[in-house]
Design a protein around this motif. Structure first.
Motif, PDB file in Angstrom:
ATOM      1  N   LEU A  12      -9.839   2.512  10.391  1.00  0.00           N
ATOM      2  CA  LEU A  12      -8.672   3.354  10.166  1.00  0.00           C
ATOM      3  C   LEU A  12      -9.061   4.633   9.422  1.00  0.00           C
ATOM      4  N   ALA A  13      -9.888   4.503   8.392  1.00  0.00           N
ATOM      5  CA  ALA A  13     -10.343   5.679   7.635  1.00  0.00           C
ATOM      6  C   ALA A  13     -11.138   6.619   8.541  1.00  0.00           C
ATOM      7  N   ALA A  14     -11.974   6.067   9.406  1.00  0.00           N
ATOM      8  CA  ALA A  14     -12.760   6.897  10.326  1.00  0.00           C
ATOM      9  C   ALA A  14     -11.852   7.616  11.318  1.00  0.00           C
ATOM     10  N   ARG A  15     -10.826   6.928  11.832  1.00  0.00           N
ATOM     11  CA  ARG A  15      -9.879   7.575  12.758  1.00  0.00           C
ATOM     12  C   ARG A  15      -9.108   8.685  12.056  1.00  0.00           C
ATOM     13  N   HIS A  24     -15.116  14.955   5.088  1.00  0.00           N
ATOM     14  CA  HIS A  24     -15.090  13.688   4.362  1.00  0.00           C
ATOM     15  C   HIS A  24     -13.701  13.454   3.762  1.00  0.00           C
ATOM     16  N   LEU A  25     -13.446  12.186   3.432  1.00  0.00           N
ATOM     17  CA  LEU A  25     -12.265  11.794   2.678  1.00  0.00           C
ATOM     18  C   LEU A  25     -12.743  11.527   1.258  1.00  0.00           C
ATOM     19  N   LEU A  26     -12.039  12.025   0.275  1.00  0.00           N
ATOM     20  CA  LEU A  26     -12.358  11.714  -1.110  1.00  0.00           C
ATOM     21  C   LEU A  26     -11.590  10.451  -1.475  1.00  0.00           C
ATOM     22  N   VAL A  27     -12.303   9.361  -1.665  1.00  0.00           N
ATOM     23  CA  VAL A  27     -11.664   8.087  -1.988  1.00  0.00           C
ATOM     24  C   VAL A  27     -11.395   8.043  -3.489  1.00  0.00           C
ATOM     25  N   ILE A  28     -10.124   7.925  -3.829  1.00  0.00           N
ATOM     26  CA  ILE A  28      -9.674   7.860  -5.220  1.00  0.00           C
ATOM     27  C   ILE A  28      -9.693   6.417  -5.708  1.00  0.00           C
ATOM     28  N   ALA A  53      -6.904  -1.564   1.368  1.00  0.00           N
ATOM     29  CA  ALA A  53      -6.213  -0.299   1.070  1.00  0.00           C
ATOM     30  C   ALA A  53      -7.165   0.727   0.484  1.00  0.00           C
ATOM     31  N   LEU A  54      -6.847   1.982   0.770  1.00  0.00           N
ATOM     32  CA  LEU A  54      -7.550   3.123   0.185  1.00  0.00           C
ATOM     33  C   LEU A  54      -6.529   4.140  -0.291  1.00  0.00           C
ATOM     34  N   ASP A  55      -6.849   4.830  -1.377  1.00  0.00           N
ATOM     35  CA  ASP A  55      -6.128   6.024  -1.808  1.00  0.00           C
ATOM     36  C   ASP A  55      -7.105   7.170  -1.618  1.00  0.00           C
ATOM     37  N   VAL A  56      -6.674   8.224  -0.917  1.00  0.00           N
ATOM     38  CA  VAL A  56      -7.592   9.319  -0.586  1.00  0.00           C
ATOM     39  C   VAL A  56      -6.967  10.681  -0.827  1.00  0.00           C
ATOM     40  N   ARG A  57      -7.843  11.670  -0.906  1.00  0.00           N
ATOM     41  CA  ARG A  57      -7.483  13.085  -0.891  1.00  0.00           C
ATOM     42  C   ARG A  57      -8.334  13.751   0.169  1.00  0.00           C
ATOM     43  N   VAL A  58      -7.811  14.835   0.714  1.00  0.00           N
ATOM     44  CA  VAL A  58      -8.568  15.668   1.648  1.00  0.00           C
ATOM     45  C   VAL A  58      -8.404  17.107   1.169  1.00  0.00           C
ATOM     46  N   ALA A  59      -9.522  17.780   0.958  1.00  0.00           N
ATOM     47  CA  ALA A  59      -9.479  19.162   0.467  1.00  0.00           C
ATOM     48  C   ALA A  59      -8.634  20.033   1.385  1.00  0.00           C
ATOM     49  N   GLY A  60      -7.705  20.782   0.782  1.00  0.00           N
ATOM     50  CA  GLY A  60      -6.889  21.721   1.534  1.00  0.00           C
ATOM     51  C   GLY A  60      -5.740  21.099   2.297  1.00  0.00           C
ATOM     52  N   ARG A  83       0.986  13.285  -7.174  1.00  0.00           N
ATOM     53  CA  ARG A  83      -0.280  13.561  -7.864  1.00  0.00           C
ATOM     54  C   ARG A  83      -1.377  13.966  -6.881  1.00  0.00           C
ATOM     55  N   GLY A  84      -1.026  14.079  -5.586  1.00  0.00           N
ATOM     56  CA  GLY A  84      -1.945  14.661  -4.618  1.00  0.00           C
ATOM     57  C   GLY A  84      -2.827  13.710  -3.856  1.00  0.00           C
ATOM     58  N   PHE A  85      -2.473  12.430  -3.823  1.00  0.00           N
ATOM     59  CA  PHE A  85      -3.262  11.519  -3.015  1.00  0.00           C
ATOM     60  C   PHE A  85      -2.359  10.729  -2.079  1.00  0.00           C
ATOM     61  N   THR A  86      -2.975  10.128  -1.078  1.00  0.00           N
ATOM     62  CA  THR A  86      -2.259   9.329  -0.088  1.00  0.00           C
ATOM     63  C   THR A  86      -2.852   7.932  -0.057  1.00  0.00           C
ATOM     64  N   HIS A  87      -1.980   6.940  -0.068  1.00  0.00           N
ATOM     65  CA  HIS A  87      -2.376   5.541   0.076  1.00  0.00           C
ATOM     66  C   HIS A  87      -2.190   5.153   1.530  1.00  0.00           C
ATOM     67  N   PHE A  88      -3.145   4.414   2.091  1.00  0.00           N
ATOM     68  CA  PHE A  88      -2.916   3.778   3.385  1.00  0.00           C
ATOM     69  C   PHE A  88      -3.602   2.426   3.383  1.00  0.00           C
ATOM     70  N   ASP A  89      -3.027   1.509   4.171  1.00  0.00           N
ATOM     71  CA  ASP A  89      -3.579   0.160   4.221  1.00  0.00           C
ATOM     72  C   ASP A  89      -3.392  -0.454   5.602  1.00  0.00           C
ATOM     73  N   THR A  90      -3.940  -1.651   5.755  1.00  0.00           N
ATOM     74  CA  THR A  90      -3.867  -2.349   7.034  1.00  0.00           C
ATOM     75  C   THR A  90      -2.834  -3.470   7.007  1.00  0.00           C
ATOM     76  N   GLY A  91      -1.925  -3.407   6.067  1.00  0.00           N
ATOM     77  CA  GLY A  91      -0.828  -4.374   5.995  1.00  0.00           C
ATOM     78  C   GLY A  91       0.279  -4.006   6.982  1.00  0.00           C
ATOM     79  N   PRO A  92       1.446  -4.617   6.818  1.00  0.00           N
ATOM     80  CA  PRO A  92       2.586  -4.334   7.704  1.00  0.00           C
ATOM     81  C   PRO A  92       3.087  -2.889   7.550  1.00  0.00           C
ATOM     82  N   LYS A  93       3.814  -2.420   8.568  1.00  0.00           N
ATOM     83  CA  LYS A  93       4.346  -1.053   8.559  1.00  0.00           C
ATOM     84  C   LYS A  93       5.395  -0.899   7.468  1.00  0.00           C
ATOM     85  N   ARG A  94       5.180   0.106   6.606  1.00  0.00           N
ATOM     86  CA  ARG A  94       6.141   0.473   5.574  1.00  0.00           C
ATOM     87  C   ARG A  94       5.688   1.806   4.999  1.00  0.00           C
ATOM     88  N   SER A  95       6.562   2.488   4.282  1.00  0.00           N
ATOM     89  CA  SER A  95       6.185   3.785   3.704  1.00  0.00           C
ATOM     90  C   SER A  95       6.981   4.035   2.428  1.00  0.00           C
TER      91      SER A  95
END
Length: 98
Positions: A12-15, A24-28, A53-60, A83-95
């Protein structure tokens, strides 16, 4: 404490990275022990403690835009944070937004 990282999370992170076109993704935050998760104020059943799960930032790029792409490439949970980061995971769909 050690756990296996969900291979689906790495795909998922690679996609996400490929779709964004970022070098690159900056993993927080990635895997957390239950203790470190409590200290960070994470959810009781956090996917971080399961290696899903990962929390990430992407420059710009803002967290909402990253979240849109994460949903488009198949993330389960997607959280965007002021605070400028995004969480994503492989669990069920939710936001959520915080």
């Amino acid at each position: 404490s050690v756990t296996e990282i969900d291979p689906g999370l790495l795909f998922l992170a690679a996609r996400l990275q490929d779709q964004i076109g970022a070098p690159h993704l900056l993993v927080i935050s990635a895997y957390r022990t239950p203790r470190s998760n409590r200290r960070k104020g994470g959810a009781r059943d956090s996917y971080h403690t399961k290696g899903m799960a990962l929390d990430v930032r992407v420059a710009g790029m803002g967290s909402v835009a990253i979240g849109r792409v994460a949903r488009a490439v198949g993330a389960g949970g997607v959280g965007t944070y002021r605070r400028g980061f995004t969480h994503f995971d492989t669990g069920p769909k939710r936001s959520w937004r915080r």
